[in-house]
Write a protein that holds these residues in place. Structure first.
Motif, PDB file in Angstrom:
ATOM      1  N   TRP A  54       0.850  -1.159  -0.063  1.00  0.00           N
ATOM      2  CA  TRP A  54       0.176  -0.134  -0.165  1.00  0.00           C
ATOM      3  C   TRP A  54       0.926   1.088   0.053  1.00  0.00           C
ATOM      4  O   TRP A  54       0.715   2.224  -0.878  1.00  0.00           O
ATOM      5  CB  TRP A  54      -0.977  -0.012   1.168  1.00  0.00           C
ATOM      6  N   PHE A  55       1.763   1.305   0.868  1.00  0.00           N
ATOM      7  CA  PHE A  55       2.746   2.469   0.991  1.00  0.00           C
ATOM      8  C   PHE A  55       3.471   2.924  -0.374  1.00  0.00           C
ATOM      9  O   PHE A  55       3.270   3.798  -0.682  1.00  0.00           O
ATOM     10  CB  PHE A  55       3.841   2.196   1.927  1.00  0.00           C
ATOM     11  N   PHE A  56       3.868   1.797  -1.108  1.00  0.00           N
ATOM     12  CA  PHE A  56       4.744   2.207  -2.426  1.00  0.00           C
ATOM     13  C   PHE A  56       3.547   2.448  -3.409  1.00  0.00           C
ATOM     14  O   PHE A  56       4.201   2.928  -4.463  1.00  0.00           O
ATOM     15  CB  PHE A  56       5.645   0.749  -2.560  1.00  0.00           C
ATOM     16  N   GLY A  57       2.581   1.980  -3.292  1.00  0.00           N
ATOM     17  CA  GLY A  57       1.450   2.313  -4.248  1.00  0.00           C
ATOM     18  C   GLY A  57       1.161   3.711  -4.013  1.00  0.00           C
ATOM     19  O   GLY A  57       0.878   4.557  -5.171  1.00  0.00           O
ATOM     20  N   PHE A  63       4.286  10.524  -6.369  1.00  0.00           N
ATOM     21  CA  PHE A  63       5.454  11.164  -7.194  1.00  0.00           C
ATOM     22  C   PHE A  63       5.575  10.582  -8.743  1.00  0.00           C
ATOM     23  O   PHE A  63       6.620  11.029  -9.367  1.00  0.00           O
ATOM     24  CB  PHE A  63       6.821  10.769  -6.489  1.00  0.00           C
ATOM     25  N   GLY A  64       4.829   9.949  -9.247  1.00  0.00           N
ATOM     26  CA  GLY A  64       4.729   9.623 -10.651  1.00  0.00           C
ATOM     27  C   GLY A  64       5.865   8.821 -10.954  1.00  0.00           C
ATOM     28  O   GLY A  64       6.480   9.073 -12.142  1.00  0.00           O
ATOM     29  N   LEU A  65       6.258   7.896 -10.416  1.00  0.00           N
ATOM     30  CA  LEU A  65       7.596   7.047 -10.413  1.00  0.00           C
ATOM     31  C   LEU A  65       7.243   6.232 -11.944  1.00  0.00           C
ATOM     32  O   LEU A  65       6.313   5.599 -11.970  1.00  0.00           O
ATOM     33  CB  LEU A  65       7.898   6.028  -9.179  1.00  0.00           C
ATOM     34  N   ALA A  66       8.446   6.100 -12.450  1.00  0.00           N
ATOM     35  CA  ALA A  66       8.647   5.126 -13.559  1.00  0.00           C
ATOM     36  C   ALA A  66       8.539   3.821 -13.228  1.00  0.00           C
ATOM     37  O   ALA A  66       7.901   2.813 -14.006  1.00  0.00           O
ATOM     38  CB  ALA A  66       9.562   5.556 -14.448  1.00  0.00           C
ATOM     39  N   ALA A  67       9.029   3.311 -12.092  1.00  0.00           N
ATOM     40  CA  ALA A  67       9.155   2.052 -11.521  1.00  0.00           C
ATOM     41  C   ALA A  67       7.620   1.600 -11.226  1.00  0.00           C
ATOM     42  O   ALA A  67       6.915   2.274 -10.713  1.00  0.00           O
ATOM     43  CB  ALA A  67      10.253   1.830 -10.325  1.00  0.00           C
ATOM     44  N   SER A  68       7.592   0.548 -11.235  1.00  0.00           N
ATOM     45  CA  SER A  68       6.331  -0.059 -10.865  1.00  0.00           C
ATOM     46  C   SER A  68       6.284  -0.159  -9.316  1.00  0.00           C
ATOM     47  O   SER A  68       7.219  -0.264  -8.564  1.00  0.00           O
ATOM     48  CB  SER A  68       6.042  -1.671 -11.126  1.00  0.00           C
ATOM     49  N   VAL A  69       5.244  -0.781  -8.631  1.00  0.00           N
ATOM     50  CA  VAL A  69       5.121  -0.591  -7.013  1.00  0.00           C
ATOM     51  C   VAL A  69       6.077  -1.742  -6.758  1.00  0.00           C
ATOM     52  O   VAL A  69       6.829  -1.841  -5.635  1.00  0.00           O
ATOM     53  CB  VAL A  69       3.510  -0.897  -6.751  1.00  0.00           C
ATOM     54  N   ASP A  70       5.913  -2.701  -7.164  1.00  0.00           N
ATOM     55  CA  ASP A  70       6.769  -4.033  -7.045  1.00  0.00           C
ATOM     56  C   ASP A  70       8.135  -3.945  -7.020  1.00  0.00           C
ATOM     57  O   ASP A  70       9.261  -4.242  -6.295  1.00  0.00           O
ATOM     58  CB  ASP A  70       6.421  -5.112  -7.875  1.00  0.00           C
ATOM     59  N   GLU A  71       8.703  -2.981  -8.241  1.00  0.00           N
ATOM     60  CA  GLU A  71      10.126  -2.663  -8.125  1.00  0.00           C
ATOM     61  C   GLU A  71      10.499  -1.672  -7.278  1.00  0.00           C
ATOM     62  O   GLU A  71      11.637  -1.807  -6.642  1.00  0.00           O
ATOM     63  CB  GLU A  71      10.425  -2.090  -9.661  1.00  0.00           C
ATOM     64  N   GLN A  75      13.390  -2.609  -4.421  1.00  0.00           N
ATOM     65  CA  GLN A  75      14.624  -1.458  -4.360  1.00  0.00           C
ATOM     66  C   GLN A  75      14.694  -1.293  -2.787  1.00  0.00           C
ATOM     67  O   GLN A  75      16.007  -1.524  -2.287  1.00  0.00           O
ATOM     68  CB  GLN A  75      14.419  -0.177  -5.036  1.00  0.00           C
ATOM     69  N   TYR A  76      13.674  -0.904  -2.247  1.00  0.00           N
ATOM     70  CA  TYR A  76      13.533  -0.556  -0.760  1.00  0.00           C
ATOM     71  C   TYR A  76      13.856  -1.615   0.184  1.00  0.00           C
ATOM     72  O   TYR A  76      14.930  -1.640   0.860  1.00  0.00           O
ATOM     73  CB  TYR A  76      12.254  -0.170  -0.498  1.00  0.00           C
ATOM     74  N   ARG A  77      13.584  -2.924  -0.326  1.00  0.00           N
ATOM     75  CA  ARG A  77      14.044  -3.835   0.601  1.00  0.00           C
ATOM     76  C   ARG A  77      15.548  -4.295   0.443  1.00  0.00           C
ATOM     77  O   ARG A  77      16.224  -4.959   1.529  1.00  0.00           O
ATOM     78  CB  ARG A  77      13.181  -5.252   0.361  1.00  0.00           C
ATOM     79  N   HIS A  78      16.051  -3.981  -0.714  1.00  0.00           N
ATOM     80  CA  HIS A  78      17.446  -4.431  -0.781  1.00  0.00           C
ATOM     81  C   HIS A  78      18.221  -3.060   0.128  1.00  0.00           C
ATOM     82  O   HIS A  78      19.403  -3.384   0.385  1.00  0.00           O
ATOM     83  CB  HIS A  78      17.810  -4.166  -2.333  1.00  0.00           C
ATOM     84  N   ARG A  79      17.946  -1.888   0.122  1.00  0.00           N
ATOM     85  CA  ARG A  79      18.469  -0.941   0.511  1.00  0.00           C
ATOM     86  C   ARG A  79      18.427  -0.741   2.172  1.00  0.00           C
ATOM     87  O   ARG A  79      19.517  -0.581   2.973  1.00  0.00           O
ATOM     88  CB  ARG A  79      18.002   0.449   0.054  1.00  0.00           C
ATOM     89  N   MET A  80      17.220  -1.117   2.580  1.00  0.00           N
ATOM     90  CA  MET A  80      16.986  -1.201   4.174  1.00  0.00           C
ATOM     91  C   MET A  80      18.055  -1.662   4.926  1.00  0.00           C
ATOM     92  O   MET A  80      18.723  -1.232   5.876  1.00  0.00           O
ATOM     93  CB  MET A  80      15.533  -1.274   4.542  1.00  0.00           C
ATOM     94  N   PRO A  81      18.248  -2.987   4.673  1.00  0.00           N
ATOM     95  CA  PRO A  81      19.222  -3.669   5.581  1.00  0.00           C
ATOM     96  C   PRO A  81      20.537  -3.084   5.566  1.00  0.00           C
ATOM     97  O   PRO A  81      21.573  -3.022   6.647  1.00  0.00           O
ATOM     98  CB  PRO A  81      19.290  -5.100   4.864  1.00  0.00           C
ATOM     99  N   GLU A  82      21.032  -2.389   4.586  1.00  0.00           N
ATOM    100  CA  GLU A  82      22.126  -1.407   4.735  1.00  0.00           C
ATOM    101  C   GLU A  82      22.398  -0.386   5.364  1.00  0.00           C
ATOM    102  O   GLU A  82      23.148   0.263   5.770  1.00  0.00           O
ATOM    103  CB  GLU A  82      22.658  -1.211   3.023  1.00  0.00           C
ATOM    104  N   LEU A  83      21.083   0.242   5.768  1.00  0.00           N
ATOM    105  CA  LEU A  83      21.072   1.510   6.396  1.00  0.00           C
ATOM    106  C   LEU A  83      20.626   1.073   7.928  1.00  0.00           C
ATOM    107  O   LEU A  83      20.927   2.147   8.609  1.00  0.00           O
ATOM    108  CB  LEU A  83      19.937   2.215   5.760  1.00  0.00           C
ATOM    109  N   VAL A  84      20.118  -0.086   8.504  1.00  0.00           N
ATOM    110  CA  VAL A  84      19.773  -0.316   9.658  1.00  0.00           C
ATOM    111  C   VAL A  84      20.872  -0.505  10.494  1.00  0.00           C
ATOM    112  O   VAL A  84      22.070  -0.963  10.053  1.00  0.00           O
ATOM    113  CB  VAL A  84      18.466  -1.424   9.717  1.00  0.00           C
ATOM    114  N   SER A  85      20.751  -0.047  11.808  1.00  0.00           N
ATOM    115  CA  SER A  85      21.678  -0.269  12.705  1.00  0.00           C
ATOM    116  C   SER A  85      21.408  -0.980  13.968  1.00  0.00           C
ATOM    117  O   SER A  85      20.159  -0.852  14.446  1.00  0.00           O
ATOM    118  CB  SER A  85      22.485   1.118  13.123  1.00  0.00           C
ATOM    119  N   CYS A  86      22.246  -1.398  14.726  1.00  0.00           N
ATOM    120  CA  CYS A  86      22.072  -2.225  15.862  1.00  0.00           C
ATOM    121  C   CYS A  86      23.156  -1.929  16.727  1.00  0.00           C
ATOM    122  O   CYS A  86      24.386  -2.286  16.661  1.00  0.00           O
ATOM    123  CB  CYS A  86      22.004  -3.935  15.861  1.00  0.00           C
TER     124      CYS A  86
END
Length: 220
Positions: A54-57, A63-71, A75-86
């Protein structure tokens, strides 16, 4: 009660909110979005409470993104683990629990690639005995079955009791209670919802939660 501690992941063991803010800053800069876009993304995210499809929809439409909701979501799921910290003190607290005879597991909702990426990149995979991820199991908190799956991964049974620890009043506290566990709410400075039955204990962060489990808190 057996020494079993089932921890939530996002905004309990890892700082999901800060990781999301960093992702949103990058997202806005990469796409040269207007000045109000960052605030909109953070507000619409609702601290991770809304479904990601829903969020990416909403994001792709606004913002009229060219990428589909799934894409965009991928991309978000690929990036988030690189940004999170413990924080190191969180990992040290979990290791200390295990050294003292506790069995520790993670119970988290989310897509498997995203959540497992966070667990492994932060080193939490070296600090726990097992994990249960909704995206792998097809079961989401607050369902009892996902807590049962985490306990089984540790070679234990929920009939022996234990603790559920997390920041969500519904997913972690109500879910944990329904699973027969004692509950420890990580408040993050928020007030408990008055319409819900309070947790057994409340702390401000997960390091304090571990102190309660170890019996170091003076109010235990």
């Amino acid at each position: 009660m057996q020494r079993l501690a089932l921890f939530d992941l996002d905004n309990t063991l890892v700082d999901r909110s800060e990781a999301f803010r960093r992702w949103a800053v990058e997202f806005c800069a990469d796409r040269e979005l207007p000045d109000d876009a960052l605030a909109w993304l953070i507000a619409t995210d609702q601290d991770g409470a809304v479904p990601r499809d829903w969020f990416f929809g909403e994001v792709t439409e606004r913002f009229g993104l060219a990428a589909s909701v799934d894409e965009a979501w991928r991309q978000y799921r690929h990036r988030m683990p690189e940004l999170v910290s413990c924080p190191q003190e969180v990992r040290a607290s979990l290791r200390l629990l295990r050294d003292e005879g506790w069995t520790v597991a993670i119970v988290t909702n989310g897509q498997a690639d995203n959540q497992l990426g966070k667990i492994r990149r932060t080193g939490l995979d070296q600090c726990v005995d097992a994990w249960a991820v909704s995206g792998e199991l097809g079961i989401r908190k607050p369902a009892r079955e996902i807590f049962e799956a985490a306990a089984r991964g540790c070679g234990l049974d929920l009939r022996g009791g234990g603790w559920a620890i997390g920041d969500s009043p519904v997913h972690d506290v109500e879910g944990g209670r329904a699973a027969g566990l004692a509950t420890l709410w990580v408040s993050r400075g928020k007030d408990w919802p008055t319409e819900l039955t309070p947790p057994d204990r409340t702390v401000t962060d997960v390091v304090a939660a571990v102190q309660v489990l170890r019996g170091e808190d003076s109010g235990l």
